[in-house]
Design an enzyme around this catalytic site. Structure first.
Site, PDB file in Angstrom:
ATOM      1  N   LYS A 219       0.834  -1.193   0.000  1.00 37.92           N
ATOM      2  CA  LYS A 219       0.000   0.000   0.000  1.00 37.92           C
ATOM      3  C   LYS A 219       0.879   1.257   0.000  1.00 37.92           C
ATOM      4  O   LYS A 219       2.033   1.219   0.439  1.00 37.92           O
ATOM      5  CB  LYS A 219      -0.884   0.033   1.252  1.00 37.92           C
ATOM      6  CG  LYS A 219      -1.966  -1.021   1.301  1.00 37.92           C
ATOM      7  CD  LYS A 219      -2.731  -0.916   2.613  1.00 37.92           C
ATOM      8  CE  LYS A 219      -3.851  -1.957   2.694  1.00 37.92           C
ATOM      9  NZ  LYS A 219      -4.944  -1.675   1.744  1.00 37.92           N
TER      10      LYS A 219
ATOM     11  N   ARG B 220     -10.573 -11.468   1.619  1.00 38.79           N
ATOM     12  CA  ARG B 220     -11.420 -12.526   1.048  1.00 38.79           C
ATOM     13  C   ARG B 220     -10.732 -13.894   1.142  1.00 38.79           C
ATOM     14  O   ARG B 220     -11.393 -14.914   1.180  1.00 38.79           O
ATOM     15  CB  ARG B 220     -11.786 -12.172  -0.394  1.00 38.79           C
ATOM     16  CG  ARG B 220     -10.615 -12.121  -1.343  1.00 38.79           C
ATOM     17  CD  ARG B 220     -10.893 -11.286  -2.579  1.00 38.79           C
ATOM     18  NE  ARG B 220     -10.933  -9.866  -2.264  1.00 38.79           N
ATOM     19  CZ  ARG B 220     -11.198  -8.920  -3.153  1.00 38.79           C
ATOM     20  NH1 ARG B 220     -11.438  -9.236  -4.417  1.00 38.79           N
ATOM     21  NH2 ARG B 220     -11.215  -7.643  -2.807  1.00 38.79           N
TER      22      ARG B 220
END
Length: 494
Positions: free
Chosen positions: A276, A350
């Site tokens: 990130k 996920r």
């Protein structure tokens, strides 16, 4: 801050502070009028002075000479009734204004303001949650705590005698929800070097001891035996050992199928190899707010002794870069046997959830709801007002939406059509873990849907609602109220 009810005449009650509602520039309700008359019309004269603006959330405070020492006048806007937003703004402003006083107790009349399509139970429930939210402070990590505003420790809500019993029960439930919210906030606000996967596991064990729950914590070796390849792939880059936390509450008969809540517990998310950007990366300590919310919900349900069976599952790990970290293009095998091509290691939530959702099958659940700070795309779609709701079940989706409205913790249903599954195709594995930029929150939910075919399921994406940024940075505790209200409704309907 503790809430209770009274049916005594409020105008003659001795209290340190009264929270008095004003609607369309006038005192609202007979009780407010009685307090005004007992003080020779002083409140009416204050309103005529024009010092209190009609805008919802405006407040004006004054000292009195009688049994009620101080008054906070709170404006709920104009018209004959308040909107939900104006009502909440005014309630929060009233409690903030009351914090300036040194009064230990307060008398609230704020529920006397009518709200479109909302009953008295809603106003009591939401007022208690809003008051506790205003009172919350996180100062555990400070060596020298800032001077704490004196807030009312006890709030009494004046009610008519008829129907007071059921309303008092609503306040008891609201207190349990608020305690669960506080737990979720505390966990979310802790730094990632403190709130590790092991810390979350220890928190679950403490809840189990306090409320007589069953707790099991699976370690890396046990997850390997279960072939949880997706969860373990995320954990590979971290020195912190991953955990799979399972908490069980049995408030109903053993034959009743449980509700299962699954919470994403990424205690810090760097993005892994798909790193990130540095700005605001500190906020990635909040990536475990799904886990915090389901633990907070368990606390609330157990405290309220709801007649329901509840299972909470928390897959938890850090997502870090490193020599052992999973790389873009790696293919892993999930607990279900499906293979996943990991195109982006920052789509890790996920991956840990799909193994936890497969694990949930063993409980033969009545319904499964997973909660996750899953996608930035959901923030783009819905902002910070509604949590994103995805479910193939109209009935379950309606239950969750109704529960959210009952506690002002709303969610908005998003599409989950099979056509979006096309974006998750991989030439090398059964499924890819991302589907490109278009409809990012939907394709993330579609990925999870592949692992939930055997039970009724819903997904809540709380990326936009789990915490606040800016000067008021901190965990919100959402969606503990929504989830708890949903569980309570199931318990009451049984």
């Amino acid at each position: 801050m503790q809430f209770s009810t009274t049916t005594s005449a409020p105008a003659r009650s001795r209290t340190g502070c009264a929270l008095v509602p004003v609607l369309d520039g006038k005192l609202c309700g007979s009780t407010a009028q009685a307090i005004d008359e007992a003080n020779d019309g002083r409140l009416t004269r204050l309103l005529k002075s024009g010092d209190l603006k009609k805008k919802a959330g405006s407040t004006l405070s004054t000292h009195l000479d009688g049994a009620i020492a101080r008054v906070v006048l709170a404006s709920f806007g104009e018209g004959k009734q308040a909107s939900e937003k104006d009502w909440l703004d005014a309630v929060r402003a009233a409690y903030k204004a009351a914090s300036a006083f040194s009064a230990d107790d307060a008398l609230s009349l704020l529920h006397d303001v009518p709200v479109a399509e909302r009953d008295l139970a809603w106003k009591l429930r939401v007022q208690a949650l809003a008051g506790r939210d205003v009172a919350y402070r996180f100062e555990q990590m400070k060596s020298e705590r800032e001077p704490k505003p004196a807030r009312p420790k006890r709030v009494t809500i004046a009610l008519e005698r008829a129907g007071a019993g059921p309303l008092a029960r609503e306040l008891e439930r609201a207190r349990a929800i608020a305690n669960g919210v506080d737990l979720a906030k505390d966990l979310g606000n802790l730094p990632a070097n403190v709130c590790t996967p092991t810390y979350l596991a220890d928190t679950a064990r403490k809840l189990a001891r306090e409320f007589d729950l069953k707790c099991e914590v699976l370690d890396e070796r046990q997850m390997q035996a279960l072939k949880m390849g997706a969860l373990l792939a995320v954990a590979r880059g971290s020195a912190q050992p991953p955990k799979l936390i399972v908490l069980r509450y049995q408030g109903a008969g053993a034959r009743r199928a449980p509700i299962v809540l699954v919470g994403k517990g990424i205690t810090f998310d760097t993005g892994g190899i798909s790193l990130k950007p540095a700005p605001e990366m500190d906020e990635m300590k909040f990536d475990m707010c799904g886990a915090a919310s389901v633990l907070g919900t368990m606390r609330a349900v157990a405290e309220a002794k709801a007649k329901v069976n509840l299972v909470v599952i928390v897959p938890t790990t850090e997502n870090m870069p490193g020599g052992r970290a999973t790389k873009p293009g790696d293919i892993v095998t999930t607990m279900s046997g499906k293979t996943v091509e990991i195109l982006n290691t920052d789509a890790e939530g996920r991956l840990i959830l799909c193994d936890a959702l497969e694990y949930a099958k063993r409980f033969s659940p009545a319904a499964v709801v997973d909660v996750a700070t899953l996608t930035g795309a959901c923030v783009i779609a819905l902002g910070h007002h509604h949590s994103g709701l995805f479910s193939p079940s109209d009935e379950l989706a309606a239950e969750l939406q109704a529960a959210g409205r009952e506690v002002a913790d709303t969610c908005w249903r998003m599409p989950l059509d099979d056509v979006y599954q096309e974006q998750l195709k991989s030439p090398f594995a059964d499924v890819a873990n991302i589907g490109g930029r278009p409809a990012g929150s939907i394709t993330a939910a579609c990925f999870l849907a592949r692992f939930t075919k055997d039970y009724t399921w819903a997904h809540l994406d709380i990326a936009g609602t789990a915490w606040r940024s800016g000067t008021n940075k901190g965990a919100s505790g959402r969606p503990v109220p929504l989830l708890t209200r949903f569980v309570f409704a199931r318990a009451d309907a049984a």
